[in-house]
Design a protein around this motif. Structure first.
Motif, mmCIF file in Angstrom:
data_model
loop_
_atom_site.group_PDB
_atom_site.id
_atom_site.type_symbol
_atom_site.label_atom_id
_atom_site.label_comp_id
_atom_site.label_asym_id
_atom_site.label_seq_id
_atom_site.Cartn_x
_atom_site.Cartn_y
_atom_site.Cartn_z
ATOM 1 N N TYR A 118 0.499 -1.284 -0.280
ATOM 2 C CA TYR A 118 -0.184 -0.182 -0.227
ATOM 3 C C TYR A 118 0.917 1.139 0.106
ATOM 4 C CZ TYR A 118 0.625 0.908 5.071
ATOM 5 O OH TYR A 118 1.377 0.880 6.279
ATOM 6 N N ILE A 119 0.349 2.574 -0.562
ATOM 7 C CA ILE A 119 0.914 3.443 -0.401
ATOM 8 C C ILE A 119 0.302 4.247 0.975
ATOM 9 C CG2 ILE A 119 1.587 5.504 -1.686
ATOM 10 C CD1 ILE A 119 1.480 3.460 -4.381
ATOM 11 N N ASP A 120 1.096 4.883 1.165
ATOM 12 C CA ASP A 120 0.451 6.102 2.107
ATOM 13 C C ASP A 120 -0.476 6.759 1.350
ATOM 14 O OD1 ASP A 120 1.456 4.985 4.280
ATOM 15 O OD2 ASP A 120 3.467 5.667 5.037
ATOM 16 N N VAL A 121 -0.738 8.077 2.199
ATOM 17 C CA VAL A 121 -2.016 9.171 1.712
ATOM 18 C C VAL A 121 -0.877 10.397 1.806
ATOM 19 C CG1 VAL A 121 -3.638 10.931 2.177
ATOM 20 C CG2 VAL A 121 -4.204 8.479 2.875
ATOM 21 N N PRO A 122 -0.631 11.036 0.537
ATOM 22 C CA PRO A 122 0.434 11.603 0.220
ATOM 23 C C PRO A 122 0.237 13.054 1.356
ATOM 24 C CG PRO A 122 -0.282 11.355 -1.751
ATOM 25 C CD PRO A 122 -1.035 10.034 -0.862
ATOM 26 N N PRO A 157 4.928 9.685 -1.656
ATOM 27 C CA PRO A 157 4.273 8.751 0.495
ATOM 28 C C PRO A 157 5.240 7.833 0.435
ATOM 29 C CG PRO A 157 2.720 8.635 -1.734
ATOM 30 C CD PRO A 157 3.991 10.168 -2.017
ATOM 31 N N ALA A 158 5.591 7.142 1.348
ATOM 32 C CA ALA A 158 5.901 5.725 1.375
ATOM 33 C C ALA A 158 5.608 4.296 1.023
ATOM 34 C CB ALA A 158 6.166 5.505 2.790
ATOM 35 N N VAL A 159 5.522 3.589 0.226
ATOM 36 C CA VAL A 159 5.592 2.232 -0.373
ATOM 37 C C VAL A 159 5.879 1.088 0.919
ATOM 38 C CG1 VAL A 159 5.424 0.518 -1.809
ATOM 39 C CG2 VAL A 159 5.693 2.994 -2.075
ATOM 40 N N ARG A 160 4.555 0.862 1.919
ATOM 41 C CA ARG A 160 5.202 0.030 2.673
ATOM 42 C C ARG A 160 4.150 -2.281 2.365
ATOM 43 N NH1 ARG A 160 6.320 2.514 6.882
ATOM 44 N NH2 ARG A 160 5.184 4.992 6.636
ATOM 45 N N PHE A 161 4.559 -2.752 3.352
ATOM 46 C CA PHE A 161 3.357 -4.263 2.932
ATOM 47 C C PHE A 161 2.812 -4.446 3.739
ATOM 48 C CE2 PHE A 161 7.817 -5.048 1.479
ATOM 49 C CZ PHE A 161 7.573 -5.773 -0.046
ATOM 50 N N GLY A 162 1.720 -5.418 3.540
ATOM 51 C CA GLY A 162 0.180 -5.181 4.342
ATOM 52 C C GLY A 162 -0.480 -4.488 3.382
ATOM 53 N N CYS A 210 -6.807 10.201 -3.254
ATOM 54 C CA CYS A 210 -6.275 11.286 -3.568
ATOM 55 C C CYS A 210 -4.942 10.901 -4.269
ATOM 56 C CB CYS A 210 -5.427 12.051 -2.970
ATOM 57 S SG CYS A 210 -5.093 11.830 -1.033
ATOM 58 N N PHE A 211 -4.763 9.964 -4.505
ATOM 59 C CA PHE A 211 -2.959 9.606 -5.589
ATOM 60 C C PHE A 211 -3.127 10.550 -7.023
ATOM 61 C CE2 PHE A 211 0.315 7.467 -7.293
ATOM 62 C CZ PHE A 211 1.343 7.289 -6.211
ATOM 63 N N PRO A 212 -2.191 10.870 -7.315
ATOM 64 C CA PRO A 212 -2.338 11.996 -8.857
ATOM 65 C C PRO A 212 -2.035 10.656 -9.923
ATOM 66 C CG PRO A 212 -0.212 12.088 -7.578
ATOM 67 C CD PRO A 212 -0.700 11.584 -6.233
ATOM 68 N N SER A 213 -2.587 10.852 -10.534
ATOM 69 C CA SER A 213 -2.652 9.661 -11.728
ATOM 70 C C SER A 213 -1.489 9.953 -13.215
ATOM 71 C CB SER A 213 -4.620 9.404 -12.061
ATOM 72 O OG SER A 213 -5.058 10.651 -12.603
ATOM 73 N N ARG A 214 -2.210 11.702 -13.296
ATOM 74 C CA ARG A 214 -1.494 11.946 -14.089
ATOM 75 C C ARG A 214 0.311 11.785 -14.677
ATOM 76 N NH1 ARG A 214 -5.377 17.174 -15.898
ATOM 77 N NH2 ARG A 214 -7.456 15.984 -16.282
ATOM 78 N N GLN A 215 0.901 11.494 -13.164
ATOM 79 C CA GLN A 215 2.210 11.163 -13.213
ATOM 80 C C GLN A 215 2.558 10.073 -14.300
ATOM 81 O OE1 GLN A 215 2.986 12.532 -9.463
ATOM 82 N NE2 GLN A 215 4.008 14.625 -10.069
#
Length: 94
Positions: free
Chosen positions: A20-24, A38-43, A66-71
């Motif tokens: 999972y990606i932390d919320v920015p 944001p950090a990327v973590r396991f679980g 809320c993660f940017p989808s255009r980048q």
């Protein structure tokens, strides 16, 4: 668009867990606004209501709404002092 590198896919397959990606987090000052990478973590995330479960290249990834989808972003693996972790490559602060 979010993709995974080959080394990240291998690490995810080895751990046999979703990631999972932390919320920015956005930092605001008087005349600027910066969103940190944001950090990327396991679980699974603690607050699953803020994430969407998606399959990226066969791996389960919880992505914040809320993660940017255009980048063009790439999740990569790195080893530091014998510990393996994932990170986002291509994040822009501005």
């Amino acid at each position: 668009m979010l993709t995974l590198s080959e080394d990240a896919l291998a690490l995810i397959a080895e751990r046999q867990q979703p990631v999972y990606i932390d919320v920015p987090e956005t930092i605001e000052a008087c005349c600027l606004e910066i969103t940190t990478c944001p950090a990327v973590r396991f679980g699974t995330p603690r607050q699953t209501d803020q994430h969407a479960l998606t399959r990226i290249q066969g791996a389960e990834v919880f992505v914040p709404y809320c993660f940017p989808s255009r980048q063009e972003l790439l999740i990569r693996a790195k080893t530091f002092w014998g510990r393996h972790y994932l990170f986002i490559d291509g994040w822009k602060l501005v």
